[in-house]
Design a protein around this motif. Structure first.
Motif, PDB file in Angstrom:
ATOM      1  N   LYS A  36       7.785   0.931  -2.670  1.00 32.65           N
ATOM      2  CA  LYS A  36       6.733   0.442  -3.362  1.00 32.65           C
ATOM      3  C   LYS A  36       5.634  -0.153  -2.238  1.00 32.65           C
ATOM      4  N   ASN A  37       5.901  -0.682  -1.169  1.00 30.17           N
ATOM      5  CA  ASN A  37       4.782  -0.679  -0.132  1.00 30.17           C
ATOM      6  C   ASN A  37       4.158   0.440   0.278  1.00 30.17           C
ATOM      7  N   ALA A  38       4.726   1.498   0.492  1.00 30.56           N
ATOM      8  CA  ALA A  38       4.071   2.663   0.706  1.00 30.56           C
ATOM      9  C   ALA A  38       3.044   3.280  -0.365  1.00 30.56           C
ATOM     10  N   ALA A  39       3.367   2.821  -1.598  1.00 32.28           N
ATOM     11  CA  ALA A  39       2.565   3.344  -2.685  1.00 32.28           C
ATOM     12  C   ALA A  39       1.308   2.437  -2.783  1.00 32.28           C
ATOM     13  N   VAL A  40       1.589   1.134  -2.108  1.00 33.75           N
ATOM     14  CA  VAL A  40       0.225   0.264  -2.309  1.00 33.75           C
ATOM     15  C   VAL A  40      -0.584   0.783  -1.212  1.00 33.75           C
ATOM     16  N   VAL A  41       0.142   1.180   0.204  1.00 32.89           N
ATOM     17  CA  VAL A  41      -0.922   1.759   1.146  1.00 32.89           C
ATOM     18  C   VAL A  41      -1.394   2.948   0.670  1.00 32.89           C
ATOM     19  N   ILE A  42      -0.956   3.951   0.061  1.00 34.18           N
ATOM     20  CA  ILE A  42      -1.519   5.306  -0.592  1.00 34.18           C
ATOM     21  C   ILE A  42      -2.649   4.893  -1.296  1.00 34.18           C
ATOM     22  N   GLU A  43      -2.568   3.933  -2.379  1.00 32.86           N
ATOM     23  CA  GLU A  43      -3.421   3.539  -3.275  1.00 32.86           C
ATOM     24  C   GLU A  43      -4.397   2.924  -2.484  1.00 32.86           C
ATOM     25  N   ALA A  44      -4.527   2.091  -1.462  1.00 29.25           N
ATOM     26  CA  ALA A  44      -5.447   1.478  -0.617  1.00 29.25           C
ATOM     27  C   ALA A  44      -6.423   2.571  -0.047  1.00 29.25           C
ATOM     28  N   VAL A  45      -5.648   3.722   0.586  1.00 22.73           N
ATOM     29  CA  VAL A  45      -6.274   4.787   1.096  1.00 22.73           C
ATOM     30  C   VAL A  45      -7.112   5.511   0.097  1.00 22.73           C
TER      31      VAL A  45
END
Length: 195
Positions: A36-45
């Motif tokens: 879930k943390n990775a998904a947040v990072v990808i969305e932020a990018v």
């Protein structure tokens, strides 16, 4: 968390996320909550890219794989397995319990633990109790510490098994650990030099 077991394989996680098309990224942390943390990072990018930032796919992939979050289900050793998790709130404990269920099913887990007296340790340890075979209690080096004896008493009242921990130094000044498992004629000593 010390795991006494045969080989334990913990793979890197993979997360799929749309980037004009479905793209697969390998993430360097384990656990569903980390995905879930990775998904947040990808969305932020993605949002940064839409704002004009030039972040290429290789940089994102390298960053996701290299991410480090010390003491969050971090594997420090694999012989024996020694996993550190410093979670100290209900969400962190929930993630720890899920990781134990997902990655250590049917494993004997020994928790080396200490806690600050002002934490809600009743709520912290309640969900862990069914997953821990033995607790080794320590006193944190902090003015807000809960003494190991008080934590051990609390955990024993909740039905947990407590294992004594003794520290000593050898004649060359190296710290050694004596972990006594069991009592009386069934006692087993495990001696290790801390490097």
């Amino acid at each position: 968390v010390l795991i006494e077991s045969d080989l334990l394989f913990i793979p890197a996680n993979t997360v799929c996320f749309p980037d004009d098309q479905m793209v697969e990224y390998t993430f360097g942390r384990i656990g569903e909550h980390q995905l879930k943390n990775a998904a947040v990072v990808i969305e932020a990018v993605e949002k940064l890219r839409l704002s004009g930032w030039n972040i290429d796919a290789d940089a994102l992939e390298r960053g996701l794989y290299a991410v480090s979050w010390p003491a969050r289900f971090e594997v420090l050793s694999d012989e024996p397995y020694f996993i550190v998790d410093g979670g100290h709130n209900p969400q962190c404990i929930e993630a720890l319990v899920k990781n134990i269920d997902d990655y250590l099913p049917s494993r004997k887990v020994i928790a080396l633990t200490g806690v600050l007296a002002d934490k809600d340790y009743g709520e912290m340890f309640r969900p862990l109790l069914p997953h821990i075979a033995h607790f080794v209690c320590i006193t944190p080096d902090n003015p807000r510490k809960l003494e190991a004896a008080d934590l051990a008493k609390y955990l024993q009242e909740k039905g947990a098994t407590i294992v004594p921990l003794k520290l000593y130094f050898n004649n060359r000044g190296k710290l050694k650990v004596l972990l006594g498992v069991g009592y009386g004629k069934n006692k087993v000593d495990k001696r290790e030099t801390i490097k």
